[in-house]
Design an enzyme around this catalytic site. Structure first.
Site, PDB file in Angstrom:
ATOM      1  N   HIS A   1       0.815  -1.212   0.000  1.00 18.20           N
ATOM      2  CA  HIS A   1       0.000   0.000   0.000  1.00 18.20           C
ATOM      3  C   HIS A   1       0.856   1.273   0.000  1.00 18.20           C
ATOM      4  O   HIS A   1       0.347   2.372  -0.233  1.00 18.20           O
ATOM      5  CB  HIS A   1      -0.928  -0.008   1.220  1.00 18.20           C
ATOM      6  CG  HIS A   1      -2.252   0.644   0.982  1.00 18.20           C
ATOM      7  ND1 HIS A   1      -2.496   1.472  -0.084  1.00 18.20           N
ATOM      8  CD2 HIS A   1      -3.412   0.596   1.681  1.00 18.20           C
ATOM      9  CE1 HIS A   1      -3.746   1.902  -0.037  1.00 18.20           C
ATOM     10  NE2 HIS A   1      -4.323   1.384   1.024  1.00 18.20           N
TER      11      HIS A   1
ATOM     12  N   ASP B   1      -2.174   2.358  -4.538  1.00 21.74           N
ATOM     13  CA  ASP B   1      -3.409   2.775  -3.883  1.00 21.74           C
ATOM     14  C   ASP B   1      -4.474   1.697  -4.038  1.00 21.74           C
ATOM     15  O   ASP B   1      -4.421   0.876  -4.971  1.00 21.74           O
ATOM     16  CB  ASP B   1      -3.922   4.085  -4.486  1.00 21.74           C
ATOM     17  CG  ASP B   1      -2.992   5.255  -4.198  1.00 21.74           C
ATOM     18  OD1 ASP B   1      -2.298   5.202  -3.166  1.00 21.74           O
ATOM     19  OD2 ASP B   1      -2.965   6.205  -5.005  1.00 21.74           O
TER      20      ASP B   1
END
Length: 412
Positions: free
Chosen positions: A383, A387
């Site tokens: 992450h 995204d």
């Protein structure tokens, strides 16, 4: 004068290895370039050939010992044509006995310890080592014993000649007496230690997250059934599902480049090529050889490359170059029956696609409940660089390509 056998260069950033298996014994005649020892590195097993023809005189290091590049591990009497004689033969026999300490033996509690070669043969042939009578010193099992037992089992046409259970990554101990409890300690291989370290490191460093989707496999199954015979006849390889998913991943990674990128310090490295790491099982653990530039490959080229890696992984013949690089990974837990999982990324990569078993499930199609062959897809990603929107989009592209394979042909 004896010729020294040294640890060769093992690949970029690899400086040491573990002596995993002696392929020849002191007193054995060897040909030039004939493998005499197998070394286990962080990633693969490397066979070291004899630099000359002659007779293997002695081991300089012990089985299981860690050795550095350039270290002397054995000595060969160049030009000799038979077994060592006199004092040299005595030393060879003594060394052979010492090296055999790591071979298969029955301990006092009935458990088994096996050399890497024997353990690999047990796993490959799916035989129960406790039912095989060893022909080696003190009743130890040899690789030949295992192969012979497997052949006897096959020739018996179903008769349980060796009482073979399903293959297991560790030896099956003899049935314990009632109330008796047993344990077995097996030293972790260098590869297994590295796998453990890398996976734990990935969890600690990356911001791991997994997104899921389910995929209707109807169209791919129909396409495969329609063309598998013609495909195999033309290309000499079966048409599997992996090439479809590799092609689907290529579409997604081209559209969402961050999923094919990686972090290097405070920079993001984007790749305009796709080198696919394919997780395959090897005798000492899971390995991920790399199929390079899959975005430029045909279905047949992908299937042939993956099949070759699988065969060489099983035989322990993958090289360091085979494992180098990789920008994205596909791991197929479905071949073992997994319904769903959260795969861990393969650093420094930023994402991995997990495939799972196909099973018939009721789904709603055009307002009606129908039975379709469904598969859960899982995309784990870092992450820090990817995204949620990008990860979900990439997985959705893969799903749509599998459900409508024509997209892969017209690049949608």
């Amino acid at each position: 004068m004896a010729t020294e056998v040294k640890v060769p260069a093992l690949g970029e950033s690899v400086t040491e290895a573990t002596v995993g298996e002696w392929l020849k014994q002191p007193g054995d005649a060897v040909a030039a370039d004939e493998p005499i020892v197998s070394l286990e590195t962080d990633k693969v097993a490397v066979e070291v050939p004899s630099p000359v023809a002659g007779v293997l005189m002695e081991f300089v290091v012990e089985l299981g010992e860690t050795v550095e590049v350039g270290a002397v591990i054995a000595k060969i009497e160049a030009g000799a044509t038979g077994a060592a004689k006199g004092e040299e033969a005595g030393r060879a026999a003594e060394q052979r006995e010492e090296s055999n300490e790591a071979d298969t033996a029955s301990s006092s509690d009935g458990s088994l310890t096996m050399s890497p070669a024997v353990r690999r043969a047990v796993i490959e042939h799916g035989v129960d080592p406790t039912t095989i009578k060893g022909s080696g010193k003190d009743g130890r099992l040899t690789k030949e014993d295992v192969v012979a037992a497997a052949k006897a089992k096959k020739d018996s046409s179903g008769a349980a000649a060796t009482s073979a259970p399903a293959p297991s990554p560790s030896p099956t101990p003899a049935p314990a007496a009632k109330g008796e409890r047993r344990e077995e300690r097996v030293k972790m291989t260098r590869m297994r230690q590295t796998i453990a370290k890398r996976l734990k490191g990935a969890q600690e460093e990356a911001a791991l997250l997994t997104t899921f989707n389910d995929c209707d496999m109807t169209a791919v199954i129909e396409a495969r059934n329609a063309y598998k015979d013609v495909f195999a006849k033309k290309h000499g390889i079966k048409l599997g599902f992996m090439s479809f998913f590799a092609k689907a991943a290529a579409l997604a990674l081209k559209d969402v480049p961050s999923v094919n990128a990686q972090i290097d310090g405070d920079e993001i490295v984007y790749h305009d090529y796709i080198d696919l790491s394919v997780a395959v099982s090897a005798p000492n653990g899971l390995v991920v050889p790399v199929v390079r530039s899959i975005d430029a490959m045909s279905f047949a080229e992908i299937e042939l490359a993956i099949a070759d890696f699988g065969k060489r992984a099983k035989a322990g013949e993958l090289t360091m170059e085979d494992m180098k690089g990789g920008t994205f990974t596909i791991s197929n837990g479905g071949v073992f029956g997994s319904l769903m999982s959260t795969p861990i990324i393969n650093p420094p990569q930023s994402a991995v696609l997990g495939l799972h078993r196909i099973e018939d499930r009721p789904v709603a199609v055009n307002g009606e409940v129908v039975i379709r062959p469904m598969m859960y897809l899982a995309l784990s990603y870092d992450h820090r660089i990817i995204d949620g929107r990008e990860a979900v989009t990439a997985l959705k592209i893969m799903k749509e390509a599998i459900e409508d394979p024509m997209r892969m042909l017209i690049d949608l």
